[in-house]
Design an enzyme around this catalytic site. Structure first.
Site, PDB file in Angstrom:
ATOM      1  N   CYS A 333       9.985  29.318 -15.978  1.00 49.82           N
ATOM      2  CA  CYS A 333      11.288  29.698 -15.296  1.00 49.82           C
ATOM      3  C   CYS A 333      11.352  31.517 -15.243  1.00 49.82           C
ATOM      4  O   CYS A 333      11.930  32.355 -14.169  1.00 49.82           O
ATOM      5  CB  CYS A 333      12.147  29.149 -16.115  1.00 49.82           C
ATOM      6  SG  CYS A 333      12.653  27.638 -17.152  1.00 49.82           S
ATOM      7  N   ARG A 362       2.073  25.275 -26.062  1.00 50.08           N
ATOM      8  CA  ARG A 362       3.399  25.025 -26.036  1.00 50.08           C
ATOM      9  C   ARG A 362       2.896  24.496 -27.799  1.00 50.08           C
ATOM     10  O   ARG A 362       2.107  24.107 -28.163  1.00 50.08           O
ATOM     11  CB  ARG A 362       4.199  23.685 -25.623  1.00 50.08           C
ATOM     12  CG  ARG A 362       4.872  23.943 -24.309  1.00 50.08           C
ATOM     13  CD  ARG A 362       5.720  22.889 -23.866  1.00 50.08           C
ATOM     14  NE  ARG A 362       6.793  23.746 -22.545  1.00 50.08           N
ATOM     15  CZ  ARG A 362       7.058  22.914 -22.020  1.00 50.08           C
ATOM     16  NH1 ARG A 362       7.512  21.829 -22.495  1.00 50.08           N
ATOM     17  NH2 ARG A 362       7.282  23.691 -20.072  1.00 50.08           N
ATOM     18  N   GLN A 380       2.633  22.266 -15.391  1.00 53.98           N
ATOM     19  CA  GLN A 380       3.522  21.414 -14.746  1.00 53.98           C
ATOM     20  C   GLN A 380       3.710  21.572 -12.762  1.00 53.98           C
ATOM     21  O   GLN A 380       3.207  23.207 -12.814  1.00 53.98           O
ATOM     22  CB  GLN A 380       4.994  22.547 -15.085  1.00 53.98           C
ATOM     23  CG  GLN A 380       5.425  21.443 -16.195  1.00 53.98           C
ATOM     24  CD  GLN A 380       7.015  21.943 -16.740  1.00 53.98           C
ATOM     25  OE1 GLN A 380       7.684  22.509 -16.390  1.00 53.98           O
ATOM     26  NE2 GLN A 380       7.169  20.953 -17.980  1.00 53.98           N
ATOM     27  N   ASP A 382       5.736  22.753 -11.521  1.00 54.57           N
ATOM     28  CA  ASP A 382       6.879  23.491 -11.495  1.00 54.57           C
ATOM     29  C   ASP A 382       7.377  23.610 -10.202  1.00 54.57           C
ATOM     30  O   ASP A 382       7.023  24.521 -10.032  1.00 54.57           O
ATOM     31  CB  ASP A 382       6.865  24.700 -12.760  1.00 54.57           C
ATOM     32  CG  ASP A 382       7.897  25.096 -13.264  1.00 54.57           C
ATOM     33  OD1 ASP A 382       8.892  24.307 -12.911  1.00 54.57           O
ATOM     34  OD2 ASP A 382       8.232  25.396 -13.947  1.00 54.57           O
ATOM     35  N   HIS A 384      10.989  26.749  -9.249  1.00 59.48           N
ATOM     36  CA  HIS A 384      12.263  26.861  -8.841  1.00 59.48           C
ATOM     37  C   HIS A 384      13.165  27.337  -7.741  1.00 59.48           C
ATOM     38  O   HIS A 384      13.097  28.326  -7.309  1.00 59.48           O
ATOM     39  CB  HIS A 384      12.372  27.530  -9.530  1.00 59.48           C
ATOM     40  CG  HIS A 384      11.955  27.570 -10.999  1.00 59.48           C
ATOM     41  ND1 HIS A 384      10.593  27.914 -11.332  1.00 59.48           N
ATOM     42  CD2 HIS A 384      12.841  27.413 -12.414  1.00 59.48           C
ATOM     43  CE1 HIS A 384      10.257  27.682 -13.468  1.00 59.48           C
ATOM     44  NE2 HIS A 384      12.000  27.431 -13.308  1.00 59.48           N
ATOM     45  N   LYS A 463      21.475  16.757 -14.586  1.00 63.14           N
ATOM     46  CA  LYS A 463      19.836  16.831 -14.608  1.00 63.14           C
ATOM     47  C   LYS A 463      19.977  15.656 -14.044  1.00 63.14           C
ATOM     48  O   LYS A 463      20.384  14.403 -14.603  1.00 63.14           O
ATOM     49  CB  LYS A 463      19.396  17.950 -15.759  1.00 63.14           C
ATOM     50  CG  LYS A 463      19.410  16.844 -16.867  1.00 63.14           C
ATOM     51  CD  LYS A 463      18.472  17.408 -17.607  1.00 63.14           C
ATOM     52  CE  LYS A 463      18.597  16.226 -19.651  1.00 63.14           C
ATOM     53  NZ  LYS A 463      17.603  16.256 -20.157  1.00 63.14           N
ATOM     54  N   HIS A 509      15.808  23.866 -11.373  1.00 60.02           N
ATOM     55  CA  HIS A 509      14.205  23.915 -12.135  1.00 60.02           C
ATOM     56  C   HIS A 509      13.522  22.142 -11.966  1.00 60.02           C
ATOM     57  O   HIS A 509      13.967  20.707 -11.982  1.00 60.02           O
ATOM     58  CB  HIS A 509      14.202  23.607 -13.682  1.00 60.02           C
ATOM     59  CG  HIS A 509      15.309  24.667 -13.738  1.00 60.02           C
ATOM     60  ND1 HIS A 509      14.186  26.102 -14.470  1.00 60.02           N
ATOM     61  CD2 HIS A 509      16.017  25.498 -14.151  1.00 60.02           C
ATOM     62  CE1 HIS A 509      15.098  26.538 -14.782  1.00 60.02           C
ATOM     63  NE2 HIS A 509      16.654  26.366 -15.214  1.00 60.02           N
TER      64      HIS A 509
HETATM   65 ZN    ZN Z   1      12.425  25.895 -15.013  1.00 58.88          ZN
END
Ligand code: ZN
Ligand code: ZN
Length: 630
Positions: A333, A362, A380, A382, A384, A463, A509
Site C-alpha cells: 500500500c 512478514r 499477494q 495486490d 489499490h 471491508k 485495498h
Molecule cells: Zn493495501
C-alpha cells in the site's frame, strides 16, 4: 417461574429449578437422554439453576452432530483422561483440559516422559472407566476450600488456576477424581460411545515459553462409533492431502531452515505459480488495472507515515544502514500511495487501479509457520483502487465480481463476509452509513449471499472478506476488499475535481487470491495433488517402450510442446510397469506408451485413474486444447 421452550410454549417450574428439572417436567425419557441445556443460545450445565423468562433448549444424545453437544461430551472425556492418567502415573500433575474443535486435550506434567505407546495403555484405562460407568457431580465451593483441596493434592497448577479464577468456583467429580472446572459436563458417561486418543505434543503452561513445558494429550469422542470412524477417515484423507507431503512427492517446492517460512519453488511448482500469474495479469488487463513495480525496502519514514511503524513494526524485517533504518515491505500500500502522489491528479484519471504482485516479508513467529499456508515470504495479488466517493460502489462491485470469477475457475465454494463499523473508529456516522451501504449494494447487485460481521471492520472503513471451502469442507480466509479513507489522507493525496478544487480520494485495498503461496497450498490439498489438466505441471508423459522408440517419442513430445502442451519423456531403463506406476504416483494426467504398434494415428493413451485407450495425435491435441486450455 416460567421458562420458554423452543416451540414458544411456556413451562412452569419451581424457583431454582435446573435444566435437568425442566427436562424431567417434560418427560422422564428426555431427562435420561439429556446432555446439556442451551439457555438463550449459550450452553449451561444441566445441574445449574435456570432463571425466570429464560428461553431453553434441552440437547440429548440424539443431537450427536450439534457442536455444543459434542463439546460437553468431549470435555467430559477429557476429565476421564485425567482420571486415568492420575491412576496410571503416580506423581503426575494436571493442568488444563478443554474441548477444542474436533476433540479435546489435557495438559500434564509427567514425572517421566511418555510416548505414543503409552496412549494405548491410557485408552485401555479410559475404556475401563466407561465399562464401570462414571457420573459427574457438581458443587459450588469457596475459593479457600478449593485452594486447600488442591494444595493437599499438591496440584500446584490447579492452585494457580484457583487464585486467578473469576466468579464462582465449581468442582466436578467423577469416580475418585475431582477437577476445578466451570463445566458443563454430562450427567454420566453412558453417552460416550466412541473415543480415541489422537496424539501427543509439548505445550507450555499458559502458552508461555518461559514456563514449564507440559505434555499435551489430544483425543476426540463421539456419540456414535460410526461418527468416530467417519472422523478418523476424514483425518486420514486430510493427512494424505497435506500440501507439505504432496509438495515433496510432486516435486513442487521445498522449505528449509536457511530461510524459515520462505518456499523454494521448483520448476513444477513454478508452472502452477505462473499459470496463476497469467490469470492475474490477463484479468487485470481486461478489467482496466495497470501494473506498477515499487521498491522492496523503504526508509522508516514511509512506515511512520502509513502507520505500520506504530502498529506492525514487530512483524517487519528491519535493515539498518548507517544512520538510516530501512524495512522490507510487508504490504504494497504505501508504495502505491507514493506512485499516486508523485504528481497532481485530476478526477478524469479516476478510478486508477494499480496492481502489483511483489514479494512481501512478514516476520511471523517461527512456531506459527506452516508449509505454504503460513509463510514469511508472501506474494499477494495486490491492487489499490483510487476513486471518488461516487465511484466506491462500482469499484467494490468490480472487485467482488473479479474474485467470484477467479474462485469459480477452481470449483471452489466461496462466501463473502461484510464487516461493519467497529467501536473505535474514525469518521462520522453519516460517512459510515454511506460507505457500508455502498459495499452492501455491491454485494446485492452481484447476487451474493453474505454474512454480516457487525463491528468487525477496520477503524478506517468497512471491508469484505472472502472465504472459501475446500473439498474436505474446511473453510479458509482468502482475499479481502477493504475501503480506506485514512491512508490517502496520511500521504496527503488529492485530486482536482470537476469543481476545480482539491479532494482526497478513497482507496480500496484488494487481493483476490490473497497470498499466492497460501492459495497454491490450498489448491494442492483441494485437488489432493490431482490437478485438472489445465493446471497440471506436466500434462503428458511419454514412455518409449525400448531404445528403438526413443526417437519417435522425442518427436511426439516436440509436436505436443509446439502446440503448447507441457510434456515429459521418461526414457529411464525401468520396466514399462514401473514407469506407469511412477507417473501414477506423480499424478500425471495423461501417459502415452510408445512402442512398435504406436504411430501418430494410433497412440496408447492412459488417463490418470482410468483405462488405457487408443487415440490419434489429433484427438489428443483436441483434448489438450479443450481440457488443457492450450
Ligand atoms: Zn493495501
Ligand atoms: Zn473441565
Amino acid at each position: 417461574m416460567k421458562v420458554v421452550l423452543p416451540d414458544n410454549s411456556e413451562l412452569e417450574l419451581p424457583d431454582d429449578a435446573t435444566g435437568l428439572d425442566a427436562a424431567a417436567a417434560i418427560g422422564p425419557k428426555l431427562a435420561k437422554e439429556a446432555v446439556l441445556v442451551r439457555v438463550d443460545g449459550t450452553p449451561r450445565d444441566l445441574r445449574a439453576p435456570l432463571a425466570d423468562g429464560e428461553r431453553i433448549q434441552i440437547l440429548t444424545t440424539r443431537d450427536k452432530d450439534d457442536p455444543d453437544a459434542l463439546h460437553v461430551l468431549r470435555h467430559s472425556t477429557a476429565h476421564l483422561l485425567a482420571e486415568a492418567v492420575r491412576r496410571l502415573y503416580p506423581g503426575v500433575k494436571i493442568a488444563i483440559g478443554p474441548p477444542i474443535e474436533n476433540g479435546f486435550y489435557y495438559d500434564f506434567e509427567f514425572p517421566e516422559p511418555i510416548n505414543e505407546a503409552d496412549l494405548e495403555r491410557i485408552e485401555a484405562e479410559i475404556g475401563k472407566e466407561l465399562d464401570e460407568g462414571r457420573s459427574w457431580t457438581r458443587e459450588n465451593v469457596s475459593r479457600e476450600a478449593a485452594r486447600a483441596r488442591f494444595e493437599a493434592e499438591e496440584e500446584h497448577y490447579k492452585v494457580e488456576l484457583v487464585d486467578s479464577a473469576e466468579g464462582d468456583i465449581t468442582l466436578y467429580t467423577q469416580g475418585d477424581f475431582t477437577d476445578l472446572c466451570r463445566g458443563p459436563h454430562l450427567q454420566d458417561s453412558t453417552p460416550i460411545k466412541a473415543f480415541k486418543l489422537t496424539g501427543l505434543a509439548g505445550a507450555y503452561w499458559r502458552g508461555d515459553e518461559k514456563n514449564t513445558q507440559l505434555t499435551r494429550i489430544y483425543g476426540t469422542a463421539f456419540y456414535t462409533t460410526g461418527n468416530l470412524a467417519a472422523h478418523l477417515a476424514w483425518v486420514e484423507e486430510a493427512r494424505a492431502r497435506d500440501h507439505r507431503v504432496l509438495g515433496r512427492q510432486l516435486d513442487l517446492f521445498h522449505l528449509e531452515d536457511i530461510s524459515p517460512g520462505s518456499p523454494f519453488w521448483h520448476p513444477k511448482g513454478m508452472v502452477i505459480w505462473n499459470l496463476l500469474e497469467d490469470i492475474r495479469r490477463g484479468e487485470n488487463a481486461k478489467r482496466g488495472y495497470v501494473e506498477v513495480k515499487t521498491p522492496l525496502i523503504y526508509d522508516k519514514w514511509l512506515w511512520e507515515t502509513s502507520g505500520h511503524w506504530e502498529k506492525f513494526r514487530e512483524h517487519m524485517f528491519q535493515i539498518p544502514d548507517g544512520d538510516r533504518i530501512y524495512a522490507l515491505k510487508p504490504m504494497n500500500c504505501p508504495g502505491h500511495m507514493r506512485v499516486y502522489g508523485n504528481r497532481m491528479r485530476s478526477y478524469r484519471e479516476l478510478p486508477l487501479r494499480l496492481a502489483e504482485a511483489a514479494p512481501l516479508h512478514r516476520n511471523e513467529l517461527a512456531g506459527a509457520l506452516h508449509g505454504l499456508t503460513r509463510v514469511r515470504h508472501v506474494t499477494q495479488d495486490d491492487s489499490h483502487l483510487f476513486c471518488t466517493r461516487e465511484q466506491i460502489e462500482e469499484e467494490v462491485y468490480g472487485c467482488i465480481d473479479f474474485t467470484a470469477y477467479l474462485y469459480e475457475l477452481f470449483d471452489l465454494d466461496y462466501r463473502f463476509e461484510l464487516s461493519t463499523r467497529p467501536e473505535n473508529r474514525l469518521g462520522t456516522d453519516e460517512e459510515w452509513d454511506f460507505t457500508e451501504s455502498a459495499l452492501r449494494s455491491a454485494l446485492d447487485r452481484r447476487g451474493l449471499v453474505y454474512e454480516l460481521n457487525e463491528g468487525d471492520g477496520a477503524f478506517y472503513g468497512p471491508k469484505i472478506d472472502l472465504h472459501m471451502t475446500d473439498s474436505l469442507g474446511r473453510s479458509w480466509q482468502m482475499g479481502t476488499v477493504q475501503l480506506d479513507a485514512l491512508m490517502p489522507q496520511r500521504f496527503g493525496l488529492t485530486y482536482v475535481g470537476a469543481d476545480n478544487t482539491e479532494h482526497t480520494p478513497y482507496v480500496i485495498h484488494r487481493a483476490s487470491f490473497g497470498s499466492l503461496e497460501r492459495f497454491i497450498g490450498i489448491l494442492i490439498e483441494h485437488y489432493a495433488g490431482d490437478f485438472p489438466l489445465w493446471l497440471a505441471p506436466v500434462q503428458v508423459r511419454i514412455l518409449p517402450v525400448g531404445d528403438t522408440h526413443r526417437a519417435a517419442a522425442d518427436e511426439l513430445a516436440a509436436r505436443l510442446r509446439h502446440a503448447g502442451a507441457r510434456v515429459e519423456v521418461d526414457d529411464r531403463g525401468e520396466t514399462i510397469g514401473r514407469r506407469v506406476r511412477d507417473a501414477e504416483l506423480e499424478k500425471i494426467p495423461r501417459v502415452v506408451v510408445y512402442g512398435d504398434r504406436e504411430s501418430a494415428d494410433s497412440l496408447a493413451v492412459r488417463e490418470r485413474g482410468g483405462e488405457q485407450g487408443t487415440k490419434s495425435l489429433d484427438e489428443l491435441l483436441a483434448e489438450l486444447r479443450q481440457l488443457g486450455r492450450l
